[in-house]
Design an enzyme around this catalytic site. Sequence first.
Site: not given
Length: 392
Positions: A90, A161, A164, A187, A190, A223, A230, A240
């Site tokens: 992919f 990767d 899968h 996703q 999956k 951060r 900040y 996140r």
Amino acid sequence: MNADARPLPEFPAWPQFDDAERSGLIRALEQGQWWRMGGSETDTFDREFAEYHGAARSLAVTNGTHALELALQVLGVGPGTEVIVPAFTFISSSQAAQRLGAVAVPVDVTPDTYCMDLAATEAAITPRTRAIMPVHMAGHFADMDGLAKLSEASGVPLVQDAAHAHGAQWRGKRVGELGSLAAFSFQNGKLMTAGEGGAVVFPEGERYAEMYEQAFLRHSCGRPRTDRRYLHGTSGSNFRMNEFSAAVLRAQLGRLAGQIDTREQREPLLSGLLAEIPGVVPQVRDERVTRNPHYMMMFRIPGLDEFKRNELVDALIERGLPAFAAFRAIYRSQGFWESAAPDLTVDDLAARCPNTEAIYSDCVWLHHRTLLGTEEQMHRIAEIVADTVAAV
């Protein structure tokens, strides 16, 4: 009654959920904090996911593409560097590198496992290579023994990767026990899902502990956790994961092992039946893969061109099978050439990747939910595939 006339029993639905997901969503809702910096679901999921995969740490993120990008970034991938990726994958595998300004260098895959070819990978290493990205295609490990030796000899780190490969094992070792970073996807299709989501897992070691801290900063806009003024310590983005997704994934993780057990029982039966069909060649399993979660049931019809393969997929869908065409070679997608592409042509890469050229044209896969079906359904699948292949 022939194979066409008999109805196909309904496969299990995907995604699967029950009261565990419902309870998790309510738990996340009622805690009053819906992001990871104030809640507890994402942090808890990180611990549970890391433990399940034998990793020291896990960092949940927004999606699998971001997980790859973050893993590459903490290894120093950026402009002026190269990342070796399989040509059959992919496109997120290459785009994660390209979005960092690195050149993605496609290499060929093996004709039987569809995973990164070791010799082609070794030949592609240059002084600019910063990472090698094996893709565990459909849950089947790339040659992690050979790639680990190549990584050690060349000094180029691996980034698995593992989009899968949830729950996969190589020689009895889990993804997080193989000594390299790995990126997962959650996703919708999956093996465990919250619609979207991803994670980077980090193996044991001080070096990887430092990478985790850098990754945490970069996935949270640079951060620090306790910052109130900040004081962004690095560049970064907001990768996140939210608390609701994490709560769903905790429930999904709880049923993953049982689902893998079922697919490991069904796949040998279906693979054997498909192998008996003239012209059909299922994906081969390396004996060193001791647990394969089977993200998709893949098979080839060697000699079939892309047009005929697509007709075959359409016919299988019409007969009730959740079938898909295999990935295109990444260099045959326009998006690959938009930025940070190698100084080669499509024809150059095609000549270097003959196995990829064949596989992307003649490979079909069936959704992994088919392997959660009954033994009777495995026989019916094979009958339908045989009938459809004969008619193409």
